[in-house]
Scaffold this active site. Structure first.
Site, PDB file in Angstrom:
ATOM      1  N   TRP A 112       0.991  -1.234  -0.187  1.00 24.99           N
ATOM      2  CA  TRP A 112       0.464   0.319   0.029  1.00 24.99           C
ATOM      3  C   TRP A 112       1.147   1.385   0.128  1.00 24.99           C
ATOM      4  CZ3 TRP A 112      -5.081  -0.764  -1.602  1.00 24.99           C
ATOM      5  CH2 TRP A 112      -5.850   0.812  -0.740  1.00 24.99           C
ATOM      6  N   ASP A 161      -0.316  11.813   0.017  1.00 26.26           N
ATOM      7  CA  ASP A 161      -1.416  12.859   0.727  1.00 26.26           C
ATOM      8  C   ASP A 161      -3.160  11.611   1.129  1.00 26.26           C
ATOM      9  OD1 ASP A 161      -2.805  12.018  -1.348  1.00 26.26           O
ATOM     10  OD2 ASP A 161      -2.864  13.396  -3.392  1.00 26.26           O
ATOM     11  N   GLU A 164      -3.805   8.965  -0.944  1.00 26.59           N
ATOM     12  CA  GLU A 164      -1.917   7.568  -1.429  1.00 26.59           C
ATOM     13  C   GLU A 164      -1.982   8.368  -2.270  1.00 26.59           C
ATOM     14  OE1 GLU A 164      -5.057   6.480  -0.920  1.00 26.59           O
ATOM     15  OE2 GLU A 164      -4.847   5.781   1.899  1.00 26.59           O
ATOM     16  N   GLU A 322     -18.354   5.137  -2.114  1.00 32.80           N
ATOM     17  CA  GLU A 322     -17.154   5.809  -1.891  1.00 32.80           C
ATOM     18  C   GLU A 322     -17.366   7.331  -3.853  1.00 32.80           C
ATOM     19  OE1 GLU A 322     -12.386   5.478  -1.427  1.00 32.80           O
ATOM     20  OE2 GLU A 322     -13.399   4.317  -3.477  1.00 32.80           O
TER      21      GLU A 322
END
Length: 369
Positions: A112, A161, A164, A322
């Site tokens: 990630w 940020d 990502e 989302e």
């Protein structure tokens, strides 16, 4: 219509409470392939804020204790990082604290874009806000002190940020979150008591330094910018006005106006102009941030319009996604993300938390502050 909006608030709290793990963690999304099984400090703090405003004292408190426990278990790691920084060592990104943790508080094995500082500041801010509403949360002092030591040492370092992205930049929304958290740690009795005088002093110094840095390098044409030295805006900057208070007065008004002008289309807010994630759609949680700022500025009718836009994106079962694809900035890029991770994350608990926050801000449910 108001009854429908209130019913969605009830559904939003139900989604949040149902999916909260026994550990206290809030999963970002219980079904989405890339988020399932993980909790972010940033997402979770805003989810907890919405639930807290709705009137839920216990769920957010459990989340805050989970965050504190995660940090206490890593206090030795933080102390080692601080010691390395003090002697001028260049510390690799991989050695820093991650931005997301497994539901049981561990570090996942999935790769990630993990080094993000804003979540730790946002957590401190949300912890103080919850304490104002429902009383101090016990068992969090060690986590507070660890977060403050980490942030006061590394606040000026570039990191990813909210989205990502762009690890080589210092993002104004990240600085705003850190500032808000450190200011809360200094000024709120429930947090300040966890710190030594030296830690309080370092936090106060960092707040002042962030203010000076942003004013000198993070403002163009009278508004905040996406990162230091940039000229464009990002919707995450809305949080720098309400709730974080990095920008006030004319700077605040100009920042909200710049985001509205550049990123709001037919009521829905995009992340930033060059966004290609799932085609670059509009985000309900960002529209709720806009509504929060509209309400805080006395633009109550505009805030109600934003709330209604968010509500209109819910599925028939009351789940908020989302993002939505009504107005895509890069429609040719949508399918590659569907192929990679599946359809858009639904429900996204952060969307539900932000809906509750805006509904409370407008007096529809719970507590405005």
């Amino acid at each position: 219509m108001t009854d429908d909006l209130r019913a969605l608030a009830e559904a939003s709290h139900r989604v949040i409470a149902t999916h909260q793990a026994p550990s206290g963690a809030y999963p970002a999304s219980p079904t989405f392939s890339a988020y399932r099984g993980y909790s972010w400090f940033r997402d979770g703090a805003f989810i907890a804020e919405g639930a807290s405003r709705y009137g839920d004292a216990d769920g957010p408190a459990a989340f805050h204790r989970w965050c504190a426990d995660v940090l206490v278990k890593r206090s030795d790691q933080v102390d080692a990082l601080v010691a390395r920084a003090l002697v001028g060592e260049r510390i690799p990104v991989a050695d820093m604290l991650p931005t997301r943790y497994t539901i049981d508080g561990g570090v996942g094995n999935d790769p990630w874009w993990d080094f993000q500082l804003d979540g730790y500041g946002t957590w401190l801010w949300a912890l103080a806000a919850h304490a104002d509403r429902h009383g101090p949360v016990d068992g969090v002092d060690g986590g507070v002190a660890t977060a403050v030591r980490y942030l006061t040492t590394f606040w000026a370092r570039p990191c990813y940020d909210w989205w990502e992205e762009h690890v080589d930049h210092r993002h104004v929304s990240t600085l705003g979150a850190i500032r808000a958290g450190l200011a809360a740690a200094v000024s709120h009795p429930a947090l300040s008591a966890a710190l030594t005088p030296a830690e309080r002093g370092a936090a106060a110094d960092a707040v002042a330094a962030i203010d000076a840095l942003v004013l000198s390098s993070g403002v163009v044409d009278g508004h905040l910018t996406k990162w230091l030295g940039a000229a464009d805006v990002d919707a995450s900057l809305l949080a720098c006005v309400a709730p974080f208070g990095l920008a006030t007065g004319d700077l605040a008004r100009a920042t909200v106006a710049a985001v509205e002008d550049a990123l709001c289309v037919d009521g829905g807010v995009h992340r930033y102009a060059a966004d290609t994630f799932y085609g670059g759609g509009q985000w309900p949680l960002l529209t709720a941030f806009l509504g929060w700022n509209q309400a805080a500025a006395g633009r109550v009718e505009d805030a109600w319009t934003s709330l209604r836009w968010v509500a209109a994106q819910a599925t028939p079962s009351g789940e908020l996604p989302e993002q939505v694809g009504h107005h895509l900035l890069a429609p040719e890029r949508e399918q590659e993300w569907i192929d990679r991770w599946g359809t858009v994350a639904t429900p996204l608990l952060w969307s539900h938390g932000m809906y509750l926050t805006l509904a409370a801000e407008l007096g529809l449910v719970g507590r405005a502050r």
